[in-house]
Design an enzyme around this catalytic site. Structure first.
Site, PDB file in Angstrom:
ATOM      1  N   LYS A  52      -2.678 -41.484 -36.582  1.00  0.00           N
ATOM      2  CA  LYS A  52      -2.508 -39.865 -36.297  1.00  0.00           C
ATOM      3  C   LYS A  52      -3.363 -39.520 -35.044  1.00  0.00           C
ATOM      4  O   LYS A  52      -3.012 -38.661 -34.330  1.00  0.00           O
ATOM      5  CB  LYS A  52      -2.587 -39.224 -37.381  1.00  0.00           C
ATOM      6  CG  LYS A  52      -1.783 -39.321 -38.483  1.00  0.00           C
ATOM      7  CD  LYS A  52      -2.003 -38.753 -39.954  1.00  0.00           C
ATOM      8  CE  LYS A  52      -0.836 -39.229 -40.918  1.00  0.00           C
ATOM      9  NZ  LYS A  52      -1.227 -38.807 -42.289  1.00  0.00           N
ATOM     10  N   GLN A  96      -6.156 -36.468 -45.801  1.00  0.00           N
ATOM     11  CA  GLN A  96      -5.515 -37.729 -46.058  1.00  0.00           C
ATOM     12  C   GLN A  96      -5.206 -37.692 -47.375  1.00  0.00           C
ATOM     13  O   GLN A  96      -6.395 -38.020 -48.247  1.00  0.00           O
ATOM     14  CB  GLN A  96      -6.047 -38.757 -45.347  1.00  0.00           C
ATOM     15  CG  GLN A  96      -5.294 -40.164 -45.373  1.00  0.00           C
ATOM     16  CD  GLN A  96      -3.835 -39.880 -44.977  1.00  0.00           C
ATOM     17  OE1 GLN A  96      -3.412 -39.500 -43.893  1.00  0.00           O
ATOM     18  NE2 GLN A  96      -2.795 -40.514 -45.496  1.00  0.00           N
ATOM     19  N   ASP A 119       0.583 -30.015 -42.643  1.00  0.00           N
ATOM     20  CA  ASP A 119       1.488 -30.820 -43.592  1.00  0.00           C
ATOM     21  C   ASP A 119       2.437 -30.071 -44.282  1.00  0.00           C
ATOM     22  O   ASP A 119       3.583 -30.607 -44.612  1.00  0.00           O
ATOM     23  CB  ASP A 119       0.788 -31.386 -44.640  1.00  0.00           C
ATOM     24  CG  ASP A 119      -0.013 -32.758 -44.147  1.00  0.00           C
ATOM     25  OD1 ASP A 119       0.791 -33.537 -43.571  1.00  0.00           O
ATOM     26  OD2 ASP A 119      -1.096 -33.232 -44.789  1.00  0.00           O
TER      27      ASP A 119
END
Length: 297
Positions: A52, A96, A119
């Site tokens: 990412k 994460q 997200d």
């Protein structure tokens, strides 16, 4: 002949289409910033974060990375999130997952500012998605929509079976596909571990999305002739290779590819789209927070 869907090629096209958005923001003195937070020593999590961050660097998004020891107190993570929420140079925050067992996952998701929740997991953003007014679409479901669009796979009026009911893929994808929208209007069935006669459900589907996290759960005998198969799974299984393992999806590729009209491989299918839509959401967040309008693809 079955089409093997090239997720890398589609992701590259979308990424290129995001470049004018960055130019618009740059003209206004804005550089989108994505903060990643890792509270784990899990190798897979470290790899995902690294991918990412590299994608951000390649496109021109500022990447700010924070690491916490897995045995640190939960408050250390919450305090770090609070700092990032208050930092105007940070437009998106990604913690994460998974987090350690002593940290409540739900509390982590709720701690992130909904305007920085790239997200799309904060309850406020989930609610907006369900009611048809999304701020951020979760990255993998949004990537699947973009993939279907790129392959000219019509969803309106089609029967879609989603195998898996996670909050990350199954539930949000089902909600997106039933919306009254050009990339929706499908009839969606969600299947899961308690579903009886899974094969009977999947064989009737025009589109099968496998997102259960079970290696090669769906095989060719469970796919209807001419269906589109989207494999979200990435599973590490033992194999006689140099590494001692190989990556397989939730679909048994060889048999399914003999029946399907189109199918995504693993790797190289849905995964690249997930990362690209994270960039998409970070640019969206920067636009919303700075009142600089951009034309997103």
């Amino acid at each position: 002949m079955t089409r093997i869907i090239d997720g890398n090629e589609i992701a590259d096209r979308i990424t290129a289409d995001l470049e004018p958005c960055l130019e618009t923001l740059a003209d206004a003195g804005v550089t989108p910033g994505l903060a990643t937070v890792l509270m784990s020593d899990d190798g897979a999590s470290e790899t995902y974060v690294s991918m990412k961050r590299q994608a951000c660097a390649d496109l021109g998004i500022e990447s700010i990375h924070h690491e916490l020891e897995p045995d640190a107190a939960a408050d250390a993570l919450f305090d770090r999130i609070d700092e990032l929420n208050a930092d105007p140079s940070v437009h998106g925050i990604l913690v994460q997952l998974p987090v350690p067992d002593h940290v409540e996952r739900r509390a982590v998701l709720e701690r992130i500012d909904p305007l920085k929740d790239v997200d799309g997991f904060h309850p406020e953003n989930v609610g907006r998605l369900v009611t048809g007014n999304p701020r951020f679409k979760p990255c993998t479901p949004h990537g699947i929509q973009k993939l279907l669009e790129a392959e000219d796979v019509e969803t309106a009026g089609k029967d879609v079976v989603v195998v898996g009911r996670s909050n990350i893929v199954g539930k949000p994808l089902a909600n997106l596909l039933i919306q009254k929208a050009d990339d929706g209007n499908a009839t969606v069935t969600i299947c899961h571990s308690r579903t009886e006669d899974l094969a009977e459900k999947t064989r009737r589907a025009d589109i099968v999305v496998a997102a259960a996290g079970v290696p090669e759960l769906v095989d060719g005998s469970m796919i209807g002739e001419g269906a589109t198969v989207i494999d979200v799974g990435v599973n590490r299984v033992d194999a006689d290779t140099e590494k001692g393992y190989e990556l397989v999806g939730d679909v048994e590729f060889d048999s399914a590819s003999r029946v399907a009209d189109a199918i995504t491989p693993v790797p190289g299918g849905v995964g690249p789209l997930t990362i690209t839509m994270l960039l998409y959401n970070t640019i969206t967040a920067a636009s919303l927070q700075t009142d600089v309008d951009v034309s997103l693809p």
